[in-house]
Design a protein around this motif. Sequence first.
Motif, PDB file in Angstrom:
ATOM      1  N   GLY A 118       0.822  -1.215   0.000  1.00 25.57           N
ATOM      2  CA  GLY A 118       0.000   0.000   0.000  1.00 25.57           C
ATOM      3  C   GLY A 118       0.854   1.263   0.000  1.00 25.57           C
ATOM      4  O   GLY A 118       0.486   2.270  -0.615  1.00 25.57           O
ATOM      5  N   ILE A 119       1.994   1.200   0.687  1.00 25.23           N
ATOM      6  CA  ILE A 119       2.890   2.374   0.728  1.00 25.23           C
ATOM      7  C   ILE A 119       3.450   2.639  -0.667  1.00 25.23           C
ATOM      8  O   ILE A 119       3.435   3.776  -1.151  1.00 25.23           O
ATOM      9  CB  ILE A 119       4.040   2.143   1.736  1.00 25.23           C
ATOM     10  CG1 ILE A 119       3.484   1.940   3.149  1.00 25.23           C
ATOM     11  CG2 ILE A 119       5.013   3.311   1.702  1.00 25.23           C
ATOM     12  CD1 ILE A 119       4.530   1.464   4.165  1.00 25.23           C
ATOM     13  N   ILE A 120       3.947   1.584  -1.317  1.00 21.61           N
ATOM     14  CA  ILE A 120       4.539   1.768  -2.645  1.00 21.61           C
ATOM     15  C   ILE A 120       3.471   2.236  -3.642  1.00 21.61           C
ATOM     16  O   ILE A 120       3.718   3.121  -4.467  1.00 21.61           O
ATOM     17  CB  ILE A 120       5.226   0.464  -3.130  1.00 21.61           C
ATOM     18  CG1 ILE A 120       6.365   0.067  -2.168  1.00 21.61           C
ATOM     19  CG2 ILE A 120       5.760   0.629  -4.552  1.00 21.61           C
ATOM     20  CD1 ILE A 120       7.464   1.083  -2.005  1.00 21.61           C
ATOM     21  N   GLU A 121       2.270   1.682  -3.531  1.00 20.42           N
ATOM     22  CA  GLU A 121       1.190   2.130  -4.421  1.00 20.42           C
ATOM     23  C   GLU A 121       0.918   3.627  -4.240  1.00 20.42           C
ATOM     24  O   GLU A 121       0.746   4.354  -5.219  1.00 20.42           O
ATOM     25  CB  GLU A 121      -0.081   1.327  -4.145  1.00 20.42           C
ATOM     26  CG  GLU A 121      -1.192   1.644  -5.125  1.00 20.42           C
ATOM     27  CD  GLU A 121      -2.399   0.749  -4.921  1.00 20.42           C
ATOM     28  OE1 GLU A 121      -2.630  -0.105  -5.787  1.00 20.42           O
ATOM     29  OE2 GLU A 121      -3.093   0.892  -3.892  1.00 20.42           O
ATOM     30  N   GLY A 122       0.885   4.084  -2.983  1.00 18.35           N
ATOM     31  CA  GLY A 122       0.669   5.506  -2.722  1.00 18.35           C
ATOM     32  C   GLY A 122       1.780   6.375  -3.296  1.00 18.35           C
ATOM     33  O   GLY A 122       1.527   7.432  -3.877  1.00 18.35           O
ATOM     34  N   LEU A 123       3.021   5.919  -3.155  1.00 18.24           N
ATOM     35  CA  LEU A 123       4.157   6.666  -3.717  1.00 18.24           C
ATOM     36  C   LEU A 123       4.061   6.726  -5.236  1.00 18.24           C
ATOM     37  O   LEU A 123       4.262   7.789  -5.842  1.00 18.24           O
ATOM     38  CB  LEU A 123       5.480   6.003  -3.297  1.00 18.24           C
ATOM     39  CG  LEU A 123       5.930   6.252  -1.854  1.00 18.24           C
ATOM     40  CD1 LEU A 123       6.980   5.233  -1.437  1.00 18.24           C
ATOM     41  CD2 LEU A 123       6.493   7.669  -1.699  1.00 18.24           C
ATOM     42  N   VAL A 124       3.742   5.591  -5.841  1.00 20.22           N
ATOM     43  CA  VAL A 124       3.669   5.545  -7.313  1.00 20.22           C
ATOM     44  C   VAL A 124       2.539   6.455  -7.816  1.00 20.22           C
ATOM     45  O   VAL A 124       2.705   7.184  -8.795  1.00 20.22           O
ATOM     46  CB  VAL A 124       3.484   4.085  -7.786  1.00 20.22           C
ATOM     47  CG1 VAL A 124       3.127   4.024  -9.266  1.00 20.22           C
ATOM     48  CG2 VAL A 124       4.758   3.275  -7.516  1.00 20.22           C
ATOM     49  N   LYS A 125       1.397   6.455  -7.117  1.00 22.40           N
ATOM     50  CA  LYS A 125       0.289   7.334  -7.515  1.00 22.40           C
ATOM     51  C   LYS A 125       0.684   8.811  -7.430  1.00 22.40           C
ATOM     52  O   LYS A 125       0.137   9.649  -8.129  1.00 22.40           O
ATOM     53  CB  LYS A 125      -0.945   7.068  -6.629  1.00 22.40           C
ATOM     54  CG  LYS A 125      -1.689   5.802  -7.025  1.00 22.40           C
ATOM     55  CD  LYS A 125      -3.088   5.748  -6.415  1.00 22.40           C
ATOM     56  CE  LYS A 125      -3.065   5.536  -4.930  1.00 22.40           C
ATOM     57  NZ  LYS A 125      -4.385   5.386  -4.310  1.00 22.40           N
ATOM     58  N   SER A 126       1.642   9.108  -6.549  1.00 28.82           N
ATOM     59  CA  SER A 126       2.114  10.487  -6.399  1.00 28.82           C
ATOM     60  C   SER A 126       3.264  10.807  -7.353  1.00 28.82           C
ATOM     61  O   SER A 126       3.888  11.861  -7.230  1.00 28.82           O
ATOM     62  CB  SER A 126       2.611  10.733  -4.978  1.00 28.82           C
ATOM     63  OG  SER A 126       1.704  10.242  -4.044  1.00 28.82           O
ATOM     64  N   GLY A 127       3.558   9.898  -8.241  1.00 25.33           N
ATOM     65  CA  GLY A 127       4.594  10.166  -9.237  1.00 25.33           C
ATOM     66  C   GLY A 127       5.991   9.769  -8.816  1.00 25.33           C
ATOM     67  O   GLY A 127       6.971  10.077  -9.481  1.00 25.33           O
ATOM     68  N   LYS A 128       6.116   9.081  -7.683  1.00 23.74           N
ATOM     69  CA  LYS A 128       7.442   8.631  -7.241  1.00 23.74           C
ATOM     70  C   LYS A 128       7.535   7.121  -7.442  1.00 23.74           C
ATOM     71  O   LYS A 128       6.672   6.378  -7.004  1.00 23.74           O
ATOM     72  CB  LYS A 128       7.637   8.950  -5.760  1.00 23.74           C
ATOM     73  CG  LYS A 128       7.406  10.414  -5.389  1.00 23.74           C
ATOM     74  CD  LYS A 128       8.590  10.939  -4.642  1.00 23.74           C
ATOM     75  CE  LYS A 128       8.413  12.339  -4.062  1.00 23.74           C
ATOM     76  NZ  LYS A 128       7.952  13.366  -4.965  1.00 23.74           N
ATOM     77  N   LYS A 129       8.600   6.703  -8.120  1.00 24.14           N
ATOM     78  CA  LYS A 129       8.789   5.267  -8.314  1.00 24.14           C
ATOM     79  C   LYS A 129      10.168   4.907  -7.781  1.00 24.14           C
ATOM     80  O   LYS A 129      11.149   4.878  -8.508  1.00 24.14           O
ATOM     81  CB  LYS A 129       8.662   4.928  -9.805  1.00 24.14           C
ATOM     82  CG  LYS A 129       8.386   3.456 -10.040  1.00 24.14           C
ATOM     83  CD  LYS A 129       8.323   3.124 -11.508  1.00 24.14           C
ATOM     84  CE  LYS A 129       8.722   1.683 -11.705  1.00 24.14           C
ATOM     85  NZ  LYS A 129       8.959   1.328 -13.083  1.00 24.14           N
ATOM     86  N   PRO A 130      10.242   4.674  -6.476  1.00 24.19           N
ATOM     87  CA  PRO A 130      11.566   4.575  -5.845  1.00 24.19           C
ATOM     88  C   PRO A 130      12.268   3.231  -6.068  1.00 24.19           C
ATOM     89  O   PRO A 130      11.626   2.204  -6.281  1.00 24.19           O
ATOM     90  CB  PRO A 130      11.243   4.748  -4.356  1.00 24.19           C
ATOM     91  CG  PRO A 130       9.848   4.242  -4.204  1.00 24.19           C
ATOM     92  CD  PRO A 130       9.140   4.550  -5.497  1.00 24.19           C
ATOM     93  N   CYS A 131      13.594   3.282  -5.986  1.00 25.94           N
ATOM     94  CA  CYS A 131      14.379   2.062  -5.789  1.00 25.94           C
ATOM     95  C   CYS A 131      14.203   1.664  -4.322  1.00 25.94           C
ATOM     96  O   CYS A 131      14.050   2.521  -3.456  1.00 25.94           O
ATOM     97  CB  CYS A 131      15.850   2.326  -6.070  1.00 25.94           C
ATOM     98  SG  CYS A 131      16.159   2.803  -7.778  1.00 25.94           S
ATOM     99  N   LEU A 132      14.261   0.368  -4.052  1.00 23.60           N
ATOM    100  CA  LEU A 132      13.975  -0.115  -2.698  1.00 23.60           C
ATOM    101  C   LEU A 132      15.219  -0.732  -2.058  1.00 23.60           C
ATOM    102  O   LEU A 132      15.919  -1.524  -2.697  1.00 23.60           O
ATOM    103  CB  LEU A 132      12.892  -1.193  -2.719  1.00 23.60           C
ATOM    104  CG  LEU A 132      11.565  -0.877  -3.404  1.00 23.60           C
ATOM    105  CD1 LEU A 132      10.609  -2.050  -3.252  1.00 23.60           C
ATOM    106  CD2 LEU A 132      10.952   0.374  -2.831  1.00 23.60           C
ATOM    107  N   VAL A 133      15.453  -0.377  -0.804  1.00 25.58           N
ATOM    108  CA  VAL A 133      16.413  -1.103   0.023  1.00 25.58           C
ATOM    109  C   VAL A 133      15.606  -1.753   1.140  1.00 25.58           C
ATOM    110  O   VAL A 133      14.871  -1.057   1.861  1.00 25.58           O
ATOM    111  CB  VAL A 133      17.498  -0.183   0.593  1.00 25.58           C
ATOM    112  CG1 VAL A 133      18.466  -0.995   1.459  1.00 25.58           C
ATOM    113  CG2 VAL A 133      18.233   0.533  -0.522  1.00 25.58           C
ATOM    114  N   VAL A 134      15.706  -3.062   1.244  1.00 28.58           N
ATOM    115  CA  VAL A 134      14.868  -3.820   2.177  1.00 28.58           C
ATOM    116  C   VAL A 134      15.773  -4.583   3.148  1.00 28.58           C
ATOM    117  O   VAL A 134      16.522  -5.482   2.740  1.00 28.58           O
ATOM    118  CB  VAL A 134      13.958  -4.818   1.420  1.00 28.58           C
ATOM    119  CG1 VAL A 134      13.052  -5.551   2.410  1.00 28.58           C
ATOM    120  CG2 VAL A 134      13.129  -4.103   0.358  1.00 28.58           C
TER     121      VAL A 134
END
Length: 310
Positions: A118-134
């Motif tokens: 849900g967090i990544i979906e919210g970021l993507v909807k806001s125009g941010k498509k981040p690289c992830l460090v997990v």
Amino acid sequence: MRELYTSRAECHFGPERRPAKPQYTILGVPFDSTSSYRPGQRFAPLEIRRATYNIEWNSVFVDEAYLYDVELEDIGDLAVIHGDPKATLQRLSTVIEEIVEENRIPVVIGGEHLILYGIIEGLVKSGKKPCLVVFDAHFDLREEYLGLKMSHATVMRRIMERFNPSIVYYVGVRAWEKAELDYAKMKKEIHYETSIGLKRIGPLNLLASIRRRLSSCEHIYVSIDMDAIDPAYAPGVANPEAVGLTPHELLLVLYGLATDERLVGVDLVEVTPPYDPSGVTSILASKILVETLILNQLVRKGEKISGIPG
Ligand SMILES: [Mn+2]
């Protein structure tokens, strides 16, 4: 979307003042409905806030830097719907989108790891498509788990399929089923260092390697599953795995990410207070978030601090 979260007056992450223009928004997501082994992550936002209230607010990395000086707001907890991952994730993505569109950095306290979707979906909807460090003991790359497509054990697989991040870098991974490892090796976007590998090369060399991989990324997002840390230091997690990171190793790598201007969000998940009788896991979780906030705030204020801890 004020009706989608609820503020708990009894406990607050850090300073209770609410700055006119906060740069960071703390959000708890007390959701644990797909948890399979040791549930109870729904209690973590409250316990981690309580720990924060009781520990010192200085940085151990930078003298004279304090949580008091971080422009943060705590908006309370997402109104989760227990037993309904889909609706909960939709609500979460709506709130995250709103936070990001107000130019704030979401700092999310889980809850189980499924909330990352849900967090990544919210970021993507806001125009941010981040690289992830997990930071995680697990890949969470299963095709399905216990008959569920959407689960804490499949969340990274669903994120890969739906959002296709250009880089995913796992730190501390050490527990998988064969199909997950095969998938991780097959996907060119996925990189990883096991806990043993980290111990061998050292956290600063690993940080340098992560930074090289992230050099082409416009935005960076960091997800911290507390089970990345060894159960000796973080016993209160839902799926503990032995041979994990020390807190020092995690913080030395995290320093280099928290001091990166491209950071667009952070979460910390999988603390389960019913299995944390001494509270040490929540106390360490709190310290990790406090350091991340202080270090990133310094960078956003234009302070010149080294990208290498020490
Ligand atoms: Mn995990």
